[in-house]
Write a protein that holds these residues in place. Structure first.
Motif, PDB file in Angstrom:
ATOM      1  N   ALA A  51      27.620  51.580  44.037  1.00  0.00           N
ATOM      2  CA  ALA A  51      28.803  52.407  43.768  1.00  0.00           C
ATOM      3  C   ALA A  51      28.788  53.638  44.678  1.00  0.00           C
ATOM      4  N   THR A  52      27.616  54.127  45.041  1.00  0.00           N
ATOM      5  CA  THR A  52      27.498  55.331  45.851  1.00  0.00           C
ATOM      6  C   THR A  52      27.955  55.097  47.292  1.00  0.00           C
ATOM      7  N   THR A  53      27.479  54.029  47.926  1.00  0.00           N
ATOM      8  CA  THR A  53      27.860  53.790  49.334  1.00  0.00           C
ATOM      9  C   THR A  53      29.139  52.973  49.435  1.00  0.00           C
ATOM     10  N   GLY A  54      29.522  52.308  48.373  1.00  0.00           N
ATOM     11  CA  GLY A  54      30.723  51.467  48.407  1.00  0.00           C
ATOM     12  C   GLY A  54      30.427  50.045  48.870  1.00  0.00           C
ATOM     13  N   ASP A  55      29.189  49.786  49.211  1.00  0.00           N
ATOM     14  CA  ASP A  55      28.802  48.458  49.666  1.00  0.00           C
ATOM     15  C   ASP A  55      28.959  47.444  48.531  1.00  0.00           C
ATOM     16  N   GLY A  56      29.687  46.377  48.773  1.00  0.00           N
ATOM     17  CA  GLY A  56      29.848  45.330  47.753  1.00  0.00           C
ATOM     18  C   GLY A  56      30.941  45.617  46.738  1.00  0.00           C
ATOM     19  N   LEU A  57      31.561  46.786  46.850  1.00  0.00           N
ATOM     20  CA  LEU A  57      32.589  47.177  45.874  1.00  0.00           C
ATOM     21  C   LEU A  57      33.808  46.241  45.920  1.00  0.00           C
ATOM     22  N   ASP A  58      34.105  45.721  47.126  1.00  0.00           N
ATOM     23  CA  ASP A  58      35.272  44.846  47.278  1.00  0.00           C
ATOM     24  C   ASP A  58      35.190  43.610  46.387  1.00  0.00           C
ATOM     25  N   GLY A  59      33.984  43.071  46.254  1.00  0.00           N
ATOM     26  CA  GLY A  59      33.800  41.879  45.412  1.00  0.00           C
ATOM     27  C   GLY A  59      34.180  42.180  43.970  1.00  0.00           C
ATOM     28  N   TRP A  60      33.782  43.313  43.504  1.00  0.00           N
ATOM     29  CA  TRP A  60      34.078  43.774  42.134  1.00  0.00           C
ATOM     30  C   TRP A  60      35.568  44.027  41.965  1.00  0.00           C
ATOM     31  N   LEU A  61      36.171  44.708  42.944  1.00  0.00           N
ATOM     32  CA  LEU A  61      37.609  44.997  42.856  1.00  0.00           C
ATOM     33  C   LEU A  61      38.396  43.681  42.861  1.00  0.00           C
ATOM     34  N   GLY A  62      37.951  42.738  43.690  1.00  0.00           N
ATOM     35  CA  GLY A  62      38.601  41.424  43.754  1.00  0.00           C
ATOM     36  C   GLY A  62      38.490  40.698  42.418  1.00  0.00           C
ATOM     37  N   TRP A  63      37.326  40.793  41.811  1.00  0.00           N
ATOM     38  CA  TRP A  63      37.106  40.135  40.507  1.00  0.00           C
ATOM     39  C   TRP A  63      38.070  40.706  39.471  1.00  0.00           C
ATOM     40  N   ILE A  64      38.197  42.042  39.454  1.00  0.00           N
ATOM     41  CA  ILE A  64      39.088  42.683  38.460  1.00  0.00           C
ATOM     42  C   ILE A  64      40.538  42.265  38.710  1.00  0.00           C
ATOM     43  N   ARG A  65      40.948  42.274  39.999  1.00  0.00           N
ATOM     44  CA  ARG A  65      42.355  41.941  40.302  1.00  0.00           C
ATOM     45  C   ARG A  65      42.680  40.509  39.872  1.00  0.00           C
ATOM     46  N   GLU A  66      41.715  39.621  40.108  1.00  0.00           N
ATOM     47  CA  GLU A  66      41.917  38.230  39.717  1.00  0.00           C
ATOM     48  C   GLU A  66      42.077  38.114  38.196  1.00  0.00           C
ATOM     49  N   GLN A  67      41.189  38.798  37.467  1.00  0.00           N
ATOM     50  CA  GLN A  67      41.256  38.754  36.004  1.00  0.00           C
ATOM     51  C   GLN A  67      42.551  39.391  35.507  1.00  0.00           C
ATOM     52  N   ALA A  68      42.953  40.485  36.165  1.00  0.00           N
ATOM     53  CA  ALA A  68      44.170  41.185  35.738  1.00  0.00           C
ATOM     54  C   ALA A  68      45.390  40.290  35.955  1.00  0.00           C
ATOM     55  N   ALA A  69      45.403  39.562  37.092  1.00  0.00           N
ATOM     56  CA  ALA A  69      46.526  38.657  37.376  1.00  0.00           C
ATOM     57  C   ALA A  69      46.571  37.544  36.327  1.00  0.00           C
ATOM     58  N   ASP A  70      45.410  37.009  35.964  1.00  0.00           N
ATOM     59  CA  ASP A  70      45.360  35.963  34.923  1.00  0.00           C
ATOM     60  C   ASP A  70      45.893  36.492  33.599  1.00  0.00           C
ATOM     61  N   THR A  71      45.518  37.739  33.284  1.00  0.00           N
ATOM     62  CA  THR A  71      45.945  38.337  32.012  1.00  0.00           C
ATOM     63  C   THR A  71      47.467  38.468  31.967  1.00  0.00           C
ATOM     64  N   VAL A  72      48.032  38.906  33.079  1.00  0.00           N
ATOM     65  CA  VAL A  72      49.489  39.081  33.132  1.00  0.00           C
ATOM     66  C   VAL A  72      50.173  37.722  32.993  1.00  0.00           C
ATOM     67  N   GLU A  73      49.634  36.733  33.695  1.00  0.00           N
ATOM     68  CA  GLU A  73      50.222  35.390  33.636  1.00  0.00           C
ATOM     69  C   GLU A  73      50.196  34.838  32.208  1.00  0.00           C
ATOM     70  N   THR A  74      49.038  35.023  31.535  1.00  0.00           N
ATOM     71  CA  THR A  74      48.910  34.533  30.159  1.00  0.00           C
ATOM     72  C   THR A  74      49.917  35.224  29.244  1.00  0.00           C
ATOM     73  N   SER A  75      50.104  36.527  29.434  1.00  0.00           N
ATOM     74  CA  SER A  75      51.020  37.243  28.541  1.00  0.00           C
ATOM     75  C   SER A  75      52.464  36.817  28.797  1.00  0.00           C
ATOM     76  N   GLN A  76      52.779  36.507  30.068  1.00  0.00           N
ATOM     77  CA  GLN A  76      54.156  36.070  30.373  1.00  0.00           C
ATOM     78  C   GLN A  76      54.412  34.681  29.798  1.00  0.00           C
ATOM     79  N   GLN A  77      53.384  33.816  29.892  1.00  0.00           N
ATOM     80  CA  GLN A  77      53.537  32.465  29.330  1.00  0.00           C
ATOM     81  C   GLN A  77      53.741  32.543  27.818  1.00  0.00           C
ATOM     82  N   ALA A  78      52.957  33.432  27.183  1.00  0.00           N
ATOM     83  CA  ALA A  78      53.048  33.567  25.726  1.00  0.00           C
ATOM     84  C   ALA A  78      54.424  34.076  25.321  1.00  0.00           C
ATOM     85  N   ALA A  79      55.000  34.933  26.188  1.00  0.00           N
ATOM     86  CA  ALA A  79      56.313  35.499  25.869  1.00  0.00           C
ATOM     87  C   ALA A  79      57.424  34.496  26.168  1.00  0.00           C
ATOM     88  N   GLY A  80      57.057  33.406  26.841  1.00  0.00           N
ATOM     89  CA  GLY A  80      58.038  32.354  27.156  1.00  0.00           C
ATOM     90  C   GLY A  80      58.840  32.735  28.381  1.00  0.00           C
TER      91      GLY A  80
END
Lengths: 113, 254
Positions: free
Chosen positions: B225-254
């Motif tokens: 976290a201090t040097t930022g090395d490897g942070l992109d992998g973590w940010l990518g993981w969160i974005r992927e999960q966030a996109a899945d969450t949005v998709e699931t909520s839209q599907q549930a809403a029909g």
């Protein structure tokens, strides 16, 4: 470490049950504590006594049944008793185990008036 | 007379070996037995389920960050907030002080502090009230920084989508074996402070092997976290999960 809050949860459940099932006092209760439930039995007894004070469960006898860990190997389907979560299958050596028993943290039965 | 329970039997009966129904003398005529089969954590689990429903409906990705004290959770969180590019809100759990919440607040995102006092973990009821007060942006990401403790938070579902366990290389590589419940309950392990690897005796591959003994499906990311090395992998993981969450909520809403 969180036996105290677990006991508070138990007393709340007992008070809810008293209303639903219509009883005044809990004389005894039987609980199941699984090997992997993160609960120290002696700490639970100690906490229960103090949390139950001034509640419908004051002085209630706490019977604790400790449930050993049971697992099934996801690879070879053998089932066996386990002491730890990271046990190895005694048949095939795999660490991929499905825990069948040992997570219990449950009130089974009450003796009430 | 038995002074342990006042039951009138001789002291010789053994209270530690009462099995189910073995305490015959307690069954006097006025008492009755009720079988209830209730999970002691059921109250917490009911609050957690309500939180989870809310997050899913709103398209909020809730992540429960757990670790020992000093693993670098708050620093990681600040770096994440600065670079993520998604709406973020934070719940900060600590026994005492709002020091961490102050650090997070300086990034400009909404934050709620929960002081647990003597409590060693956050529970779903506290988190539900914090969410009401926080009104996190939806869709968005809610980070719940749990109390620094590798034991108790494992047992308390908060309604999160994932537990993320953070382990720094200044701790022992055998922590997954010492605190198996937490690694069992988590979906992702972050190995933090990798910039210090040259200076410490920490075997990364052994640490991962230990974690996968406990939880064969756990994902692993390494970063500093201090040097930022490897942070992109973590940010990518969160974005992927966030996109899945949005998709699931839209599907549930029909």
């Amino acid at each position: 470490m969180h036996e105290l809050s677990v006991c508070e949860g138990m007393v709340q459940l007992l008070e809810e049950q008293a209303e639903v099932q219509g009883f005044e006092r809990v004389k005894a209760l039987w609980v199941e504590i699984g090997r992997f439930s993160c609960i120290e039995v002696e700490a639970l007894r100690f906490s229960f006594e103090s949390v139950a004070r001034d509640s419908i469960a004051e002085g209630a006898l706490l019977h604790i049944e400790q449930v050993p860990g049971q697992a099934e190997c996801s690879e070879c389907k053998a089932s066996f008793e386990v002491e730890e979560r990271y046990a190895q299958c005694p048949e095939c050596g795999s660490f991929r185990l499905h825990i069948l028993c040992g997570d219990e943290l449950r009130i089974k039965e009450l003796e009430v008036i | 007379m038995c002074t342990y329970c006042g039951c009138g039997e001789p002291d010789s009966h053994d209270h530690h070996h009462h099995g189910h129904h073995s305490h015959e003398h307690a069954s006097d005529e006025n008492t009755r037995h009720i079988k209830i089969e209730m999970d002691i954590l059921s109250r917490n689990n009911a609050f957690a389920a309500a939180n989870r429903d809310y997050f899913e409906q709103q398209g909020i990705l809730a992540l429960n960050l757990v670790s020992s004290p000093g693993s670098g959770k708050t620093t990681l969180l600040i770096k994440t907030i600065e670079s993520l590019g998604l709406p973020v809100a934070v719940i900060e759990g600590d026994q005492q002080t709002s020091l961490d919440a102050e650090r997070i607040r300086q990034t400009g995102v909404p934050v709620q502090q929960i002081n647990t006092g003597k409590g060693c973990h956050l529970d779903a009821h506290m988190v539900g009230h914090s969410v009401e007060a926080l009104a996190p942006a939806a869709p968005g990401v809610l980070f719940i920084e749990n109390v620094g403790n590798l034991v108790c938070p494992a047992a308390f579902d908060l309604g999160e989508a994932h537990k993320v366990v953070i382990l720094s290389v200044t701790e022992g590589e055998d922590k997954p074996l010492k605190y198996p419940d937490m690694f069992h309950a988590s979906d992702l392990m972050i190995i933090n402070k990798t910039d210090l690897l040259p200076h410490v005796d920490f075997d990364v591959s052994r640490c991962i092997e230990y974690a996968r003994r406990i939880n064969p499906d756990i994902e692993v990311l390494q970063l500093s976290a201090t040097t930022g090395d490897g942070l992109d992998g973590w940010l990518g993981w969160i974005r992927e999960q966030a996109a899945d969450t949005v998709e699931t909520s839209q599907q549930a809403a029909g």
